[in-house]
Design an enzyme around this catalytic site. Structure first.
Site, PDB file in Angstrom:
ATOM      1  N   ASP A  44       0.835  -1.213   0.000  1.00 33.09           N
ATOM      2  CA  ASP A  44       0.000   0.000   0.000  1.00 33.09           C
ATOM      3  C   ASP A  44       0.865   1.256   0.000  1.00 33.09           C
ATOM      4  O   ASP A  44       0.624   2.204  -0.751  1.00 33.09           O
ATOM      5  CB  ASP A  44      -0.925   0.018   1.233  1.00 33.09           C
ATOM      6  CG  ASP A  44      -1.979  -1.069   1.138  1.00 33.09           C
ATOM      7  OD1 ASP A  44      -2.203  -1.567   0.019  1.00 33.09           O
ATOM      8  OD2 ASP A  44      -2.555  -1.423   2.190  1.00 33.09           O
ATOM      9  N   ASP A  66       7.462  -9.673  -0.810  1.00 32.95           N
ATOM     10  CA  ASP A  66       8.334  -9.958   0.327  1.00 32.95           C
ATOM     11  C   ASP A  66       9.591 -10.626  -0.231  1.00 32.95           C
ATOM     12  O   ASP A  66       9.514 -11.738  -0.779  1.00 32.95           O
ATOM     13  CB  ASP A  66       7.597 -10.891   1.300  1.00 32.95           C
ATOM     14  CG  ASP A  66       8.440 -11.242   2.509  1.00 32.95           C
ATOM     15  OD1 ASP A  66       9.684 -11.098   2.452  1.00 32.95           O
ATOM     16  OD2 ASP A  66       7.850 -11.671   3.521  1.00 32.95           O
ATOM     17  N   VAL A  67      10.735  -9.964  -0.117  1.00 34.42           N
ATOM     18  CA  VAL A  67      11.946 -10.484  -0.778  1.00 34.42           C
ATOM     19  C   VAL A  67      12.435 -11.805  -0.187  1.00 34.42           C
ATOM     20  O   VAL A  67      13.273 -12.475  -0.778  1.00 34.42           O
ATOM     21  CB  VAL A  67      13.107  -9.455  -0.781  1.00 34.42           C
ATOM     22  CG1 VAL A  67      12.742  -8.218  -1.582  1.00 34.42           C
ATOM     23  CG2 VAL A  67      13.566  -9.116   0.634  1.00 34.42           C
ATOM     24  N   ASN A  93      17.850  -3.499  -1.799  1.00 33.24           N
ATOM     25  CA  ASN A  93      18.023  -2.688  -0.595  1.00 33.24           C
ATOM     26  C   ASN A  93      17.191  -3.165   0.582  1.00 33.24           C
ATOM     27  O   ASN A  93      17.534  -2.892   1.732  1.00 33.24           O
ATOM     28  CB  ASN A  93      17.644  -1.247  -0.987  1.00 33.24           C
ATOM     29  CG  ASN A  93      17.263  -0.389   0.191  1.00 33.24           C
ATOM     30  OD1 ASN A  93      18.119   0.075   0.931  1.00 33.24           O
ATOM     31  ND2 ASN A  93      15.955  -0.166   0.382  1.00 33.24           N
ATOM     32  N   TYR A 159      22.877  -9.728  12.513  1.00 27.57           N
ATOM     33  CA  TYR A 159      22.705  -8.689  11.482  1.00 27.57           C
ATOM     34  C   TYR A 159      24.001  -8.510  10.690  1.00 27.57           C
ATOM     35  O   TYR A 159      23.995  -8.507   9.453  1.00 27.57           O
ATOM     36  CB  TYR A 159      22.271  -7.369  12.131  1.00 27.57           C
ATOM     37  CG  TYR A 159      22.116  -6.212  11.166  1.00 27.57           C
ATOM     38  CD1 TYR A 159      20.955  -6.060  10.402  1.00 27.57           C
ATOM     39  CD2 TYR A 159      23.136  -5.267  11.001  1.00 27.57           C
ATOM     40  CE1 TYR A 159      20.811  -4.989   9.514  1.00 27.57           C
ATOM     41  CE2 TYR A 159      22.991  -4.194  10.117  1.00 27.57           C
ATOM     42  CZ  TYR A 159      21.836  -4.055   9.380  1.00 27.57           C
ATOM     43  OH  TYR A 159      21.695  -3.008   8.500  1.00 27.57           O
ATOM     44  N   LYS A 163      25.104  -9.001   6.564  1.00 29.13           N
ATOM     45  CA  LYS A 163      25.665  -7.929   5.727  1.00 29.13           C
ATOM     46  C   LYS A 163      27.048  -8.319   5.181  1.00 29.13           C
ATOM     47  O   LYS A 163      27.434  -7.892   4.096  1.00 29.13           O
ATOM     48  CB  LYS A 163      25.708  -6.616   6.517  1.00 29.13           C
ATOM     49  CG  LYS A 163      24.304  -6.081   6.858  1.00 29.13           C
ATOM     50  CD  LYS A 163      23.458  -5.832   5.604  1.00 29.13           C
ATOM     51  CE  LYS A 163      22.149  -5.125   5.893  1.00 29.13           C
ATOM     52  NZ  LYS A 163      21.345  -4.900   4.679  1.00 29.13           N
ATOM     53  N   THR A 194      16.829   7.339   8.702  1.00 22.48           N
ATOM     54  CA  THR A 194      15.686   6.719   8.014  1.00 22.48           C
ATOM     55  C   THR A 194      14.720   6.210   9.092  1.00 22.48           C
ATOM     56  O   THR A 194      15.082   6.158  10.274  1.00 22.48           O
ATOM     57  CB  THR A 194      16.134   5.493   7.183  1.00 22.48           C
ATOM     58  OG1 THR A 194      16.609   4.488   8.093  1.00 22.48           O
ATOM     59  CG2 THR A 194      17.210   5.833   6.171  1.00 22.48           C
TER      60      THR A 194
HETATM   61  N1  NAD Z   1      19.492   3.246   8.115  1.00 21.66           N
HETATM   62  C1  NAD Z   1      20.717   2.875   8.372  1.00 21.66           C
HETATM   63  O1  NAD Z   1      21.412   3.488   9.185  1.00 21.66           O
HETATM   64  C2  NAD Z   1      21.339   1.708   7.636  1.00 21.66           C
HETATM   65  C3  NAD Z   1      22.707   1.517   7.752  1.00 21.66           C
HETATM   66  C4  NAD Z   1      23.316   0.488   7.055  1.00 21.66           C
HETATM   67  C5  NAD Z   1      22.566  -0.339   6.249  1.00 21.66           C
HETATM   68  N2  NAD Z   1      21.221  -0.147   6.166  1.00 21.66           N
HETATM   69  C6  NAD Z   1      20.475  -1.034   5.285  1.00 21.66           C
HETATM   70  O2  NAD Z   1      19.842  -0.258   4.299  1.00 21.66           O
HETATM   71  C7  NAD Z   1      18.638  -0.883   3.868  1.00 21.66           C
HETATM   72  C8  NAD Z   1      17.470   0.093   3.972  1.00 21.66           C
HETATM   73  O3  NAD Z   1      17.439   0.604   5.259  1.00 21.66           O
HETATM   74  P1  NAD Z   1      16.482   1.803   5.694  1.00 21.66           P
HETATM   75  O4  NAD Z   1      17.150   2.414   6.858  1.00 21.66           O
HETATM   76  O5  NAD Z   1      16.115   2.624   4.512  1.00 21.66           O
HETATM   77  O6  NAD Z   1      15.238   0.941   6.213  1.00 21.66           O
HETATM   78  P2  NAD Z   1      13.697   1.355   6.484  1.00 21.66           P
HETATM   79  O7  NAD Z   1      13.241   0.415   7.554  1.00 21.66           O
HETATM   80  O8  NAD Z   1      13.589   2.805   6.725  1.00 21.66           O
HETATM   81  O9  NAD Z   1      12.995   0.958   5.120  1.00 21.66           O
HETATM   82  C9  NAD Z   1      13.076  -0.377   4.683  1.00 21.66           C
HETATM   83  C10 NAD Z   1      11.994  -0.684   3.661  1.00 21.66           C
HETATM   84  O10 NAD Z   1      12.167  -2.067   3.322  1.00 21.66           O
HETATM   85  C11 NAD Z   1      10.896  -2.715   3.367  1.00 21.66           C
HETATM   86  N3  NAD Z   1      11.080  -4.136   3.693  1.00 21.66           N
HETATM   87  C12 NAD Z   1      11.443  -4.688   4.875  1.00 21.66           C
HETATM   88  N4  NAD Z   1      11.448  -6.027   4.780  1.00 21.66           N
HETATM   89  C13 NAD Z   1      11.077  -6.336   3.523  1.00 21.66           C
HETATM   90  C14 NAD Z   1      10.875  -7.551   2.823  1.00 21.66           C
HETATM   91  N5  NAD Z   1      11.028  -8.739   3.426  1.00 21.66           N
HETATM   92  N6  NAD Z   1      10.509  -7.506   1.534  1.00 21.66           N
HETATM   93  C15 NAD Z   1      10.309  -6.312   0.917  1.00 21.66           C
HETATM   94  N7  NAD Z   1      10.461  -5.129   1.522  1.00 21.66           N
HETATM   95  C16 NAD Z   1      10.843  -5.139   2.808  1.00 21.66           C
HETATM   96  C17 NAD Z   1      10.116  -1.967   4.454  1.00 21.66           C
HETATM   97  O11 NAD Z   1       8.716  -2.132   4.291  1.00 21.66           O
HETATM   98  C18 NAD Z   1      10.586  -0.525   4.218  1.00 21.66           C
HETATM   99  O12 NAD Z   1       9.769   0.128   3.271  1.00 21.66           O
HETATM  100  C19 NAD Z   1      18.511  -2.141   4.733  1.00 21.66           C
HETATM  101  O13 NAD Z   1      19.033  -3.248   4.032  1.00 21.66           O
HETATM  102  C20 NAD Z   1      19.380  -1.822   5.934  1.00 21.66           C
HETATM  103  O14 NAD Z   1      19.854  -2.987   6.565  1.00 21.66           O
HETATM  104  C21 NAD Z   1      20.580   0.851   6.839  1.00 21.66           C
END
Ligand code: NAD
Length: 255
Positions: A44, A66-67, A93, A159, A163, A194
């Site tokens: 949605d 769902d990935v 991502n 986690y 990664k 985020t």
């Molecule tokens: N924010 C940070 O500081 C940070 C740092 C390093 C790495 N990351 C990585 O960056 C990526 C994005 O992070 P973010 O902070 O934008 O996250 P976020 O939680 O703000 O957004 C993540 C999005 O992914 C979607 N999602 C979650 N699980 C899913 C699934 N199984 N299938 C499809 N969609 C799914 C969620 O609905 C959401 O819209 C992630 O892989 C996270 O591990 C984030």
């Protein structure tokens, strides 16, 4: 932030595109002329964001997926290729955090959950994107790792394990597909402002000071700073870049 590339006529597939750095990257691809599939478990929200992009004149559509479910990933990739006729760029991502845990106490269910999304999800996305891209003989894939793919931190074994795995898959598939015209790389974001980080900090008013102490730049990253790195890796400007783990972390992993 407004980097300029000409992605006119090209098609991008972005997972986790309803929020955070996925959404910022999807919007930046559109701003540079690409058509984008916004793929997210939250169908949605992804649909609302795709509609917003289209109302602004961009080309986008959303896919609920769902990935961690390979059949859903295969169908999402096929739907993108069928709608837009090709697949040129992908940002794998979508990812989740699990609560920090003493390594001696981490639950199997948390371990399975984070592996299913962060590791198996990237594996499935790459597999099915490559199915389309190898037919074309061209494409660029960026997988989302983390500073957690480069270093260890206490209470983060599960986690950070996922990664690190993303980097292993990136390098192996990267060398396999380089001769076939497809470039595969990874980014390693530092702590970025985020919804994921907002959720992590909720109820921990002192945690931000601890995070900032580890960031030589003295602030959190912005989602558009990650998007800019992803677009560069997908662009012809990075035509000789294969299998890298690019830190975009304000200096976190430099010390
Ligand atoms: N924010 C940070 O500081 C940070 C740092 C390093 C790495 N990351 C990585 O960056 C990526 C994005 O992070 P973010 O902070 O934008 O996250 P976020 O939680 O703000 O957004 C993540 C999005 O992914 C979607 N999602 C979650 N699980 C899913 C699934 N199984 N299938 C499809 N969609 C799914 C969620 O609905 C959401 O819209 C992630 O892989 C996270 O591990 C984030």
């Amino acid at each position: 932030m407004n980097p300029r590339y000409d992605f006119t006529g090209q098609v991008a597939f972005v997972t986790g595109a309803a929020k955070g750095m996925g959404l910022a990257t999807a919007r930046m691809f559109v701003a540079n002329g690409a058509s984008v599939a916004l793929v997210d478990r939250d169908g949605d929200l992804a649909e609302r964001e795709a509609e917003r992009i289209m109302a602004e004149g961009g080309k986008a559509f959303s896919i609920a997926c769902d990935v961690s479910e390979e059949e859903q990933v295969a169908a999402a990739v096929d739907a993108t290729a069928a709608s837009f006729g090709r697949l040129d760029m992908a940002f794998n991502n979508a990812g989740i955090q699990v609560p920090p845990s003493d390594a001696a106490e981490e639950s199997l269910s948390a371990f399975k959950r984070v592996v299913a999304v962060n590791q198996r999800g990237v594996w499935a996305c790459m597999k099915h994107e490559l199915r389309i891209m190898r037919r074309q003989g061209s494409g660029a894939i960026v997988n989302c790792s983390s500073l957690g793919g480069l270093v260890g931190l206490p209470e983060r074994a599960a986690y950070h394990g996922t990664k690190h795995a993303v980097l292993g898959m990136t390098k192996s598939a990267g060398v396999e597909y380089a001769p076939r015209g497809i470039r595969i790389n990874a980014i390693c974001p530092g702590t970025v402002d985020t919804p994921m980080v907002a959720d992590m900090l909720e109820g921990q008013p002192d945690a931000m000071a601890g995070i900032l102490k580890l960031q030589p730049i003295g602030r959190l990253g912005r989602a558009d700073e990650i998007a800019a790195a992803v677009l560069w890796l997908c662009s012809p400007a990075a035509s000789f870049v294969i299998g890298v783990a690019l830190p975009v972390d304000g200096g976190f992993t430099a010390h």
